[in-house]
Design a protein around this motif. Sequence first.
Motif, PDB file in Angstrom:
ATOM      1  N   GLN A   1       0.823  -1.206   0.000  1.00  0.00           N
ATOM      2  CA  GLN A   1       0.000   0.000   0.000  1.00  0.00           C
ATOM      3  C   GLN A   1       0.854   1.251   0.000  1.00  0.00           C
TER       4      GLN A   1
ATOM      5  N   ASP B   1       1.835   1.797  -3.461  1.00  0.00           N
ATOM      6  CA  ASP B   1       0.700   2.355  -4.217  1.00  0.00           C
ATOM      7  C   ASP B   1       0.629   3.852  -4.040  1.00  0.00           C
TER       8      ASP B   1
ATOM      9  N   THR C   1     -12.784   7.133  -4.748  1.00  0.00           N
ATOM     10  CA  THR C   1     -12.878   5.680  -4.581  1.00  0.00           C
ATOM     11  C   THR C   1     -12.779   5.379  -3.096  1.00  0.00           C
ATOM     12  N   THR C   2     -13.202   4.169  -2.710  1.00  0.00           N
ATOM     13  CA  THR C   2     -13.149   3.820  -1.286  1.00  0.00           C
ATOM     14  C   THR C   2     -11.704   3.841  -0.803  1.00  0.00           C
ATOM     15  N   TYR C   3     -10.813   3.420  -1.643  1.00  0.00           N
ATOM     16  CA  TYR C   3      -9.382   3.407  -1.315  1.00  0.00           C
ATOM     17  C   TYR C   3      -8.932   4.813  -0.928  1.00  0.00           C
ATOM     18  N   ASP C   4      -9.251   5.784  -1.798  1.00  0.00           N
ATOM     19  CA  ASP C   4      -8.870   7.165  -1.533  1.00  0.00           C
ATOM     20  C   ASP C   4      -9.546   7.707  -0.286  1.00  0.00           C
TER      21      ASP C   4
ATOM     22  N   LEU D   1     -10.212  -3.016   3.631  1.00  0.00           N
ATOM     23  CA  LEU D   1      -9.762  -2.118   2.567  1.00  0.00           C
ATOM     24  C   LEU D   1     -10.474  -2.397   1.256  1.00  0.00           C
ATOM     25  N   PHE D   2     -11.211  -3.492   1.227  1.00  0.00           N
ATOM     26  CA  PHE D   2     -12.081  -3.772   0.079  1.00  0.00           C
ATOM     27  C   PHE D   2     -13.488  -3.862   0.660  1.00  0.00           C
TER      28      PHE D   2
ATOM     29  N   THR E   1      -6.711  -6.756   4.081  1.00  0.00           N
ATOM     30  CA  THR E   1      -6.686  -7.066   2.654  1.00  0.00           C
ATOM     31  C   THR E   1      -7.104  -8.507   2.373  1.00  0.00           C
TER      32      THR E   1
END
Lengths: 130, 508
Positions: free
Chosen positions: A67, A70, B402-405, B433-434, B459
Amino acid sequence: MPKRILVVDDEEDIARAFEEALSKAGYDVTIATDGYDALEKATAGSYDLITMDLRLPKQDGISTVKQIMDMVRLGRMAKPAVVIISGYVDEHKLELSQVPVRHIIPKPVGVEDLCKIVNRVFEENKPDDF
Amino acid sequence: MNIFKIDQLRPGALLKSELYWVSGEKLLSAGRKLDQTDLKAIQSRKQERNEEEVYGLSFEEEKALLNQEGLFFVPNRHLDVDTLKAGEQVLHGVYDCKMVVLWVIETRRITLQDIQTLARFSDEVVQAIPGTIFVWYKDELKERNDPVVKAITENLCRIQEAQTRVKAERRPIKALNEIAPKEKLREYLQRPLLQARTAEEKQQVTKHFDRSLDRLTQTLHPMSRATRLKAESVLEHRHTVEDAIQMILRDCDLAMNLLNQPSDINYLTAHAFKVNILAIEVATTMGLSKQEIMNVGLAATFQDLGMLCLPQALVNKPMPLSPSELQEVRRHPIYSVEALEKVQGLPRDVSEGISQAHERLDGSGYPAGLSGNQIHPLAKILAVINVYVAMLSARPYRQALTTYDAIFFLLHNAYYNLLDRNIVKTLLDVLSLFPIGTLVELKTGEIARVVSANEEAYTRPVVSLIYDANRKPLSTSCFIDLLHTDGAEIVRIVPPDEFPQLQMDDGF
């Protein structure tokens, strides 16, 4: 400005031992003790070097390193040097080969050796003096 | 790994495995012949601790488990502690010493104090199991049991849990009104189950979604008159929150999936609904009481009433606001509280939660600039969830993240002491995280939906397969727990428009 180091290890004694040794060596050290902690501090805290234990609660070390990479690729943070310190390296050989990590050190590592390795990482990165 | 019942152990038997108690402590090493003394000790322990079973691990398994913790040390030198003198130097390293392993963390010069420590160590060591790790750091020389115990216990528990999870059945739910207001709701949360829901169960959840949206729209629609909130509508909203709590207790994962449900309702209603669900979920997981969870739900419902008092053109302005416009918008928590002032029976916690939801830990929030513990705990929860849900929605002045951001934005805020990091951590525990409902592709090429979070591995959630590697739909449901399945991994998030024929709850 002293270099900033993030020490990630879920065992507090070990993390503290590393922190003390690295602080004495002149670095500015912070500790993270689980995957969440590591993720939050590593992505928000602009560290120059991160020592990462592989097995952590909440999220393992390799996922956290991925991560971080990333975030670097997205331009959100500067790339830190990552040093993996773990006894669990053999089992993760394939995954480790896919993340740009500076050094992989199996545990146990003595604090003097750790300091030597950290110093060397920063030496290798030193810009030319004119 | 084998499980033995204690009664199976017989005197004279040669141990082929390393034996561990279920609690993680090592019982005996392999290669040993069990004698009567051993058995007596084991039996008395069985009585004391009520432990009936022991685990037998092979040498390789034990090594693998201890390796995980970086605890499998092969000493390369011998250290004779009895002959050490003051002033002598002992290099850092791992030593073989009196049948145990001694890890000297830092090179040391032996002091008189150290000699005393070593004398005590020599006594202790006589009773230790060969191969135990002792650690010497500063003034302490002690047995390194804890991480070993931790490593073994966690792994054993994990294996046990993985088996129970597959076999679990739904427990009958306690009705919400049978639970006392001060009771924590966490233990009533049904453990996420790895079985497909029936059409009925899915319908129940969809009905709740529709009903809640209806009620919320009536109150939060721009054309409604927020300043005259009637007691009857407050009662209806109270029922909505109770329904939401009951639904989450019954099936929290399917409830979480509602966050992904599209619908063309106005922003305030959608926001209130989503914040409600997440706030209840997070508050329950954090161990709050039923009353506190009700309060956070009510606060989530009414927090944006004040927005209805602002001119709509201002609220929907697609460009950055001027300082005076910003100041006006930032008064909305005050207007919300005012709208609720005439309503009787609303706990003070609800109004405090509403008025303080935009405060920040470092004092940079609004309207009052409160900081740290001046901020009501329920407001802190709303603060985190408001930010997360808002980030995921498209607004007139920016696109949806996005959910990540969104999650990384939260982490940043936690680090800089704007939002509470324990709440952010719990949100990650609950979402992973997902986030639940996300479509993902596995390393094997299969397409799956995330159906449950694993709080120990952000994850590696639990997924439900939908298409195989050849993109053919599966005929039966197949749940995979990525944490407990070797080699299974998510390689990318699949945008929903790659499979437009899928329903939101396919896979559940």
